[in-house]
Write a protein that holds these residues in place. Structure first.
Motif, PDB file in Angstrom:
ATOM      1  N   ARG A 193       0.822  -1.210   0.000  1.00 36.09           N
ATOM      2  CA  ARG A 193       0.000   0.000   0.000  1.00 36.09           C
ATOM      3  C   ARG A 193       0.856   1.260   0.000  1.00 36.09           C
ATOM      4  N   PHE A 194       2.158   1.085   0.080  1.00 33.13           N
ATOM      5  CA  PHE A 194       3.043   2.266   0.177  1.00 33.13           C
ATOM      6  C   PHE A 194       4.359   1.951  -0.512  1.00 33.13           C
ATOM      7  N   ASP A 195       5.117   3.004  -0.785  1.00 35.21           N
ATOM      8  CA  ASP A 195       6.473   2.795  -1.291  1.00 35.21           C
ATOM      9  C   ASP A 195       7.399   2.566  -0.112  1.00 35.21           C
ATOM     10  N   PRO A 196       8.147   1.493  -0.149  1.00 34.94           N
ATOM     11  CA  PRO A 196       9.075   1.260   0.966  1.00 34.94           C
ATOM     12  C   PRO A 196      10.106   2.380   1.058  1.00 34.94           C
ATOM     13  N   THR A 197      10.541   2.684   2.243  1.00 34.70           N
ATOM     14  CA  THR A 197      11.606   3.678   2.418  1.00 34.70           C
ATOM     15  C   THR A 197      12.921   3.067   1.948  1.00 34.70           C
ATOM     16  N   GLY A 198      13.913   3.934   1.794  1.00 35.49           N
ATOM     17  CA  GLY A 198      15.233   3.456   1.376  1.00 35.49           C
ATOM     18  C   GLY A 198      15.762   2.391   2.332  1.00 35.49           C
ATOM     19  N   ALA A 199      15.574   2.645   3.605  1.00 32.98           N
ATOM     20  CA  ALA A 199      16.094   1.699   4.602  1.00 32.98           C
ATOM     21  C   ALA A 199      15.362   0.358   4.519  1.00 32.98           C
ATOM     22  N   GLN A 200      14.078   0.400   4.251  1.00 33.61           N
ATOM     23  CA  GLN A 200      13.323  -0.851   4.107  1.00 33.61           C
ATOM     24  C   GLN A 200      13.795  -1.625   2.872  1.00 33.61           C
ATOM     25  N   LYS A 201      14.013  -0.890   1.784  1.00 38.98           N
ATOM     26  CA  LYS A 201      14.483  -1.543   0.559  1.00 38.98           C
ATOM     27  C   LYS A 201      15.823  -2.215   0.798  1.00 38.98           C
ATOM     28  N   ASP A 256      13.477   1.534  14.944  1.00 38.77           N
ATOM     29  CA  ASP A 256      12.596   2.189  15.886  1.00 38.77           C
ATOM     30  C   ASP A 256      11.148   1.729  15.728  1.00 38.77           C
ATOM     31  N   VAL A 257      10.379   1.904  16.776  1.00 34.23           N
ATOM     32  CA  VAL A 257       8.949   1.633  16.686  1.00 34.23           C
ATOM     33  C   VAL A 257       8.370   2.450  15.529  1.00 34.23           C
ATOM     34  N   GLY A 258       7.604   1.812  14.675  1.00 29.26           N
ATOM     35  CA  GLY A 258       6.971   2.531  13.575  1.00 29.26           C
ATOM     36  C   GLY A 258       7.819   2.675  12.333  1.00 29.26           C
ATOM     37  N   SER A 259       9.039   2.132  12.374  1.00 33.80           N
ATOM     38  CA  SER A 259       9.919   2.302  11.223  1.00 33.80           C
ATOM     39  C   SER A 259       9.527   1.376  10.075  1.00 33.80           C
ATOM     40  N   GLY A 260       8.648   0.424  10.370  1.00 31.97           N
ATOM     41  CA  GLY A 260       8.156  -0.443   9.302  1.00 31.97           C
ATOM     42  C   GLY A 260       8.954  -1.731   9.146  1.00 31.97           C
ATOM     43  N   LYS A 261       9.147  -2.410  10.261  1.00 35.70           N
ATOM     44  CA  LYS A 261       9.884  -3.672  10.208  1.00 35.70           C
ATOM     45  C   LYS A 261       9.014  -4.802   9.648  1.00 35.70           C
ATOM     46  N   THR A 262       7.706  -4.698   9.906  1.00 35.61           N
ATOM     47  CA  THR A 262       6.826  -5.817   9.570  1.00 35.61           C
ATOM     48  C   THR A 262       6.880  -6.176   8.093  1.00 35.61           C
ATOM     49  N   VAL A 263       6.936  -5.175   7.257  1.00 37.61           N
ATOM     50  CA  VAL A 263       6.913  -5.456   5.829  1.00 37.61           C
ATOM     51  C   VAL A 263       8.153  -6.251   5.421  1.00 37.61           C
ATOM     52  N   LEU A 296      12.219   6.802   9.211  1.00 45.34           N
ATOM     53  CA  LEU A 296      10.788   6.557   9.425  1.00 45.34           C
ATOM     54  C   LEU A 296      10.036   6.794   8.121  1.00 45.34           C
ATOM     55  N   PRO A 297       8.922   6.100   7.918  1.00 46.90           N
ATOM     56  CA  PRO A 297       8.111   6.378   6.729  1.00 46.90           C
ATOM     57  C   PRO A 297       7.714   7.851   6.714  1.00 46.90           C
ATOM     58  N   PRO A 298       7.539   8.415   5.534  1.00 50.38           N
ATOM     59  CA  PRO A 298       7.226   9.844   5.456  1.00 50.38           C
ATOM     60  C   PRO A 298       5.873  10.161   6.080  1.00 50.38           C
ATOM     61  N   GLY A 299       5.733  11.410   6.482  1.00 51.23           N
ATOM     62  CA  GLY A 299       4.425  11.873   6.924  1.00 51.23           C
ATOM     63  C   GLY A 299       4.162  11.700   8.414  1.00 51.23           C
ATOM     64  N   ARG A 300       5.093  11.141   9.130  1.00 51.42           N
ATOM     65  CA  ARG A 300       4.873  11.003  10.569  1.00 51.42           C
ATOM     66  C   ARG A 300       5.061  12.357  11.242  1.00 51.42           C
ATOM     67  N   ILE A 301       4.154  12.672  12.151  1.00 54.12           N
ATOM     68  CA  ILE A 301       4.344  13.903  12.927  1.00 54.12           C
ATOM     69  C   ILE A 301       5.134  13.531  14.162  1.00 54.12           C
TER      70      ILE A 301
HETATM   71  P1  ADP Z   1       7.403  -1.501  13.424  1.00 53.25           P
HETATM   72  O1  ADP Z   1       8.786  -1.262  12.881  1.00 53.25           O
HETATM   73  O2  ADP Z   1       7.186  -0.785  14.693  1.00 53.25           O
HETATM   74  O3  ADP Z   1       7.076  -2.964  13.499  1.00 53.25           O
HETATM   75  P2  ADP Z   1       5.316  -1.471  11.472  1.00 53.25           P
HETATM   76  O4  ADP Z   1       5.926  -2.420  10.523  1.00 53.25           O
HETATM   77  O5  ADP Z   1       4.216  -1.982  12.317  1.00 53.25           O
HETATM   78  O6  ADP Z   1       6.434  -0.816  12.383  1.00 53.25           O
HETATM   79  O7  ADP Z   1       4.834  -0.204  10.659  1.00 53.25           O
HETATM   80  C1  ADP Z   1       4.137   0.844  11.273  1.00 53.25           C
HETATM   81  C2  ADP Z   1       3.111   1.426  10.350  1.00 53.25           C
HETATM   82  O8  ADP Z   1       3.724   2.084   9.248  1.00 53.25           O
HETATM   83  C3  ADP Z   1       2.208   0.388   9.728  1.00 53.25           C
HETATM   84  O9  ADP Z   1       0.908   0.884   9.728  1.00 53.25           O
HETATM   85  C4  ADP Z   1       2.737   0.232   8.328  1.00 53.25           C
HETATM   86  O10 ADP Z   1       1.717  -0.151   7.428  1.00 53.25           O
HETATM   87  C5  ADP Z   1       3.217   1.615   8.015  1.00 53.25           C
HETATM   88  N1  ADP Z   1       4.336   1.669   7.057  1.00 53.25           N
HETATM   89  C6  ADP Z   1       5.407   0.846   7.019  1.00 53.25           C
HETATM   90  N2  ADP Z   1       6.249   1.200   6.047  1.00 53.25           N
HETATM   91  C7  ADP Z   1       5.712   2.283   5.430  1.00 53.25           C
HETATM   92  C8  ADP Z   1       6.138   3.113   4.343  1.00 53.25           C
HETATM   93  N3  ADP Z   1       7.272   2.904   3.678  1.00 53.25           N
HETATM   94  N4  ADP Z   1       5.328   4.136   4.016  1.00 53.25           N
HETATM   95  C9  ADP Z   1       4.181   4.366   4.681  1.00 53.25           C
HETATM   96  N5  ADP Z   1       3.727   3.629   5.704  1.00 53.25           N
HETATM   97  C10 ADP Z   1       4.490   2.587   6.096  1.00 53.25           C
END
Ligand code: ADP
Ligand code: MG
Length: 681
Positions: free
Chosen positions: A253-261, A287-294, A437-442
């Motif tokens: 649903r989103f573009d992965p960040t550079g770090a995720q890629k 970090d929490v919210g950095s998007g590890k799950t994907v 962190l993914p973009p758009g976080r406040i």
């Molecule tokens: P954590 O690293 O804490 O496990 P999550 O994988 O749960 O983080 O991701 C936190 C939230 O950010 C989720 O809702 C996820 O869908 C969203 N997310 C992850 N990567 C991106 C990204 N590249 N762009 C936008 N949203 C993202």
């Protein structure tokens, strides 16, 4: 009989089965663990004051001559009270003892003693109530150890046991570091270090002893890590080949960040590289919210594409459900079958899942510890993922890995640990860092304030609550601590100065009493609750549930809320005495707010904390990147404090427990210990 480190403590004079059981509670089973039961603090008996200069309430030593035999009287409660007059020439001191009639003969008129106790001042006189005393000589030790104790076995008794053991002189403590390492590092021999830490003659010697013992600890840990690294090379691995990942990427649903890629590429390479020689052992740290799950989902996808199954283990039911709900629909569209297995899964469902796992119908199972049970068998488990890895022991992780021949391992950690440190501490793992962190976080708006802003801050919190939000108020301790005059073991070293000791211990906010004050005087109209580590686990769960359901407006807590609490409605956190916390800890704490759609705030309160602390708190105001904060923290305080504070998270992985606190102030020492271990293994 000859004693060695493995001799059971029951063989010691004075240790019967009752005592052995009490010692067992402290983790002491044999002579070795008794000798390695290090002091948690020291009484500074070398801190000799004069009667004239002694302050009411302080704990100190006095060298006094007894001037007359004791007078005795009976208290109202029927206790006998013995009072000896004594002096040091600058003033008079009454030394009192209760119900200890032997005092009449034990303390001689005209003799000189060193008394150590708490001062009560009455005009020009002082009084010491039940002090400890020793006949004075200039050879008296300045530091007297205080041990971690347990009910029924006070520190003084532990001290006696250890002292008699050391005084025997016939127990050999074999050197456990190679001679060349000791020499190169200038380390004290092992037996001497053990003697010194229990019977310190000076601050310098304690410093040297601790450094030696800390080095030993890290060296042994490094040997284990090196061992695991080697072991990995000899393991079989599930062979996976390059595969088409574009369907997975298209579904995102989103573009992965550079770090995720980058992380996904690293995982992909681990799994599918043609020339691989060992199974993947990788940690994804972010970090929490950095998007590890994907990244975990991606690893599972590659695994399933290769005809293997994947297991995703998380520490709690809630997390398991969250991951399942996030993953299952997405994977269903990719033709991957996902199941959820937790303690709450009904027996009937469980049977179905067991069967599907065994015959290969289920591709990915997400669950809790329930995955480790014997009933769970896989047709071809190729990948194990552990989320929040610090919540699992190595043994649990291994138990799951063993369910598949050559299964790869991916662990996820939300503790930002500087890369340099991670590489040694998790030496047998490769590390991918998601430092973006993914973009758009406040970001959570963070401010440092002092007492002068207190009323405004309380108003602000009330305002947030009126808007429907909730607040955390974090305190450094559970209960008020009294100044007991003890020197914590970690401050005792050559850098210690008596002047710094003279400073009064600052009064710190304590969760229980502070919550009461807040509820009564500050927020009588709001619902205030408190939580801390000493509550029963059922009580903690109940309070957390109440806060989650918005039945409490304000939750006063200790750092227990650091992990695993997710209340998106909480928008403000006030940290009291923020200078007491490590920066990484503050960062973790701050991560509890800003989890919802509301603007969030973190207020760091500290009163006159000193320049160093101010610069630390200012950094928190400016920096939201956990890795940058951790780097700064590591540089400023050294790896010892950093590891200690993150011990929970670091230890589980590699079983590094720093028994010798405060001796590891140089990251280079850590590297040298690892280099030495590698050379000698
Ligand atoms: P954590 O690293 O804490 O496990 P999550 O994988 O749960 O983080 O991701 C936190 C939230 O950010 C989720 O809702 C996820 O869908 C969203 N997310 C992850 N990567 C991106 C990204 N590249 N762009 C936008 N949203 C993202
Ligand atoms: Mg996560």
């Amino acid at each position: 009989m000859t004693l060695d480190l493995h001799t059971n403590i029951k063989n010691l004079a004075g240790v019967g089965s009752t005592r052995a059981a009490l010692l067992g509670k402290l983790g002491i089973k044999d002579i070795g663990s008794l000798l390695y039961h290090f002091p948690r603090a020291y009484e500074y008996r070398g801190n000799v004051k004069t009667v004239a200069s002694a302050q009411n309430g302080e704990t100190a030593s006095f060298v006094l001559t007894v001037t007359a035999p004791p007078s005795s009287a009976k208290t109202k409660s029927g206790k006998m009270i013995y009072k000896l007059p004594a002096t040091d020439g600058t003033g008079n001191c009454g030394v009192t003892f209760f119900n200890q009639s032997y005092i009449k003969t034990a303390l001689k008129v005209g003799a000189v003693y060193r008394f150590y106790g708490k001062v009560s001042r009455f005009g020009r006189q002082i009084e010491l109530s039940s002090p400890v005393y020793e006949p004075y000589s200039d050879k008296l030790l300045p530091l007297y150890p205080v041990y971690p104790a347990t009910e029924g076995l006070p520190s003084t008794q532990i001290h006696k046991l250890i002292s008699s053991l050391i005084d025997r002189g016939d127990i050999t403590v074999p050197e456990n570091l190679p001679a060349d390492v000791c020499e190169k590092e200038g380390l004290m021999p092992r037996n001497e270090a053990i003697r010194v830490i229990h019977h310190p003659a000076s601050f310098e010697s304690v410093g040297a002893a601790k450094r030696r013992l800390a080095f030993e600890e890290i060296y042994e840990f490094a040997l284990r890590v090196t061992e695991r690294k080697k072991h990995k090379q000899s393991l079989p691995f599930a062979d996976m080949k390059a595969c088409d990942c574009s369907p997975f990427v298209k579904m995102l649903r989103f573009d992965p960040t550079g770090a995720q890629k980058r992380t996904m590429n690293e995982i992909y390479s681990d799994l599918t590289r043609k020339d691989k020689t060992a199974p993947m052992r990788r940690m994804v740290s972010g970090d929490v919210g950095s998007g590890k799950t994907v990244c975990a989902q991606f690893a599972a996808y590659v695994t399933v594409q290769n005809g293997y199954q994947a297991a995703f283990m998380v520490p709690t039911e809630i997390l398991a459900k969250q991951h399942y709900e996030d993953t299952a629909p997405f994977f269903a569209q990719l033709g991957v079958k996902v199941r959820l297995l937790t303690g709450e899964t009904t027996a009937a469902n469980r049977r179905v899942i067991y069967e599907e796992l065994e015959n290969g119908d289920c591709d990915l199972v997400i669950g809790t510890h329930a995955l480790i049970t014997e009933k769970v068998k896989f047709k071809a488990l190729g990948l194990v993922i552990c989320d929040e890895q610090h919540r699992f022991g190595v043994a649990q992780r291994e138990a799951l890995l063993e369910k598949g021949e050559g299964a790869h391992l991916l662990v996820m950690s939300a503790t930002p640990i500087p890369r340099t440190l991670a590489l040694v501490l998790f030496g047998d793992l490769d590390v991918s860092v998601i430092d973006e962190l993914p973009p758009g976080r406040i970001p959570v708006r963070t401010v440092y304030r002092d007492e002068s802003s207190r009323d405004k801050i309380y108003d602000f919190i009330r305002d947030q609550v009126k808007k429907g939000r909730q607040a955390y108020i974090v305190c450094p301790s559970v209960e008020e601590t009294e100044d007991d005059g003890l020197l914590p073991a970690e401050v005792v070293n050559e850098k210690f100065s008596a002047e710094s000791y003279g400073r009064q211990v600052k009064k710190r906010k304590a969760a229980v009493s502070y919550a009461e004050t807040l509820a009564k005087d500050v927020f009588p109209d709001l619902r205030v609750g408190y939580i801390h580590g000493k509550l029963k686990s059922s009580e903690k769960t109940a309070i957390m549930a109440a806060f989650e359901q918005n039945e409490l407006d304000i939750l006063v807590s200790t750092t227990v809320i650091e992990v695993g609490i997710n209340v998106p409605n909480a928008s403000v956190m006030l940290v009291e005495d923020a200078d007491c916390f490590g920066l990484s800890q503050l960062h973790q704490l701050r991560g509890r707010v800003g989890r919802g759609k509301y603007s969030s705030y973190c207020i760091l309160m500290a009163d006159d904390p000193g320049d160093n602390a101010v610069s630390r708190l200012r950094l928190m105001e400016q920096e939201n990147n956990g890795y940058k904060i951790a780097e700064f923290d590591l540089k400023q305080r050294g790896p010892g404090d950093f590891i200690k504070e993150n011990e929970e998270k670091v230890r589980q992985h590699g079983m590094l427990k720093l028994r010798v606190a405060g001796a590891l102030d140089d990251v280079q020492m850590l590297y040298r210990a690892f280099a030495a271990a590698e050379e000698h293994s």
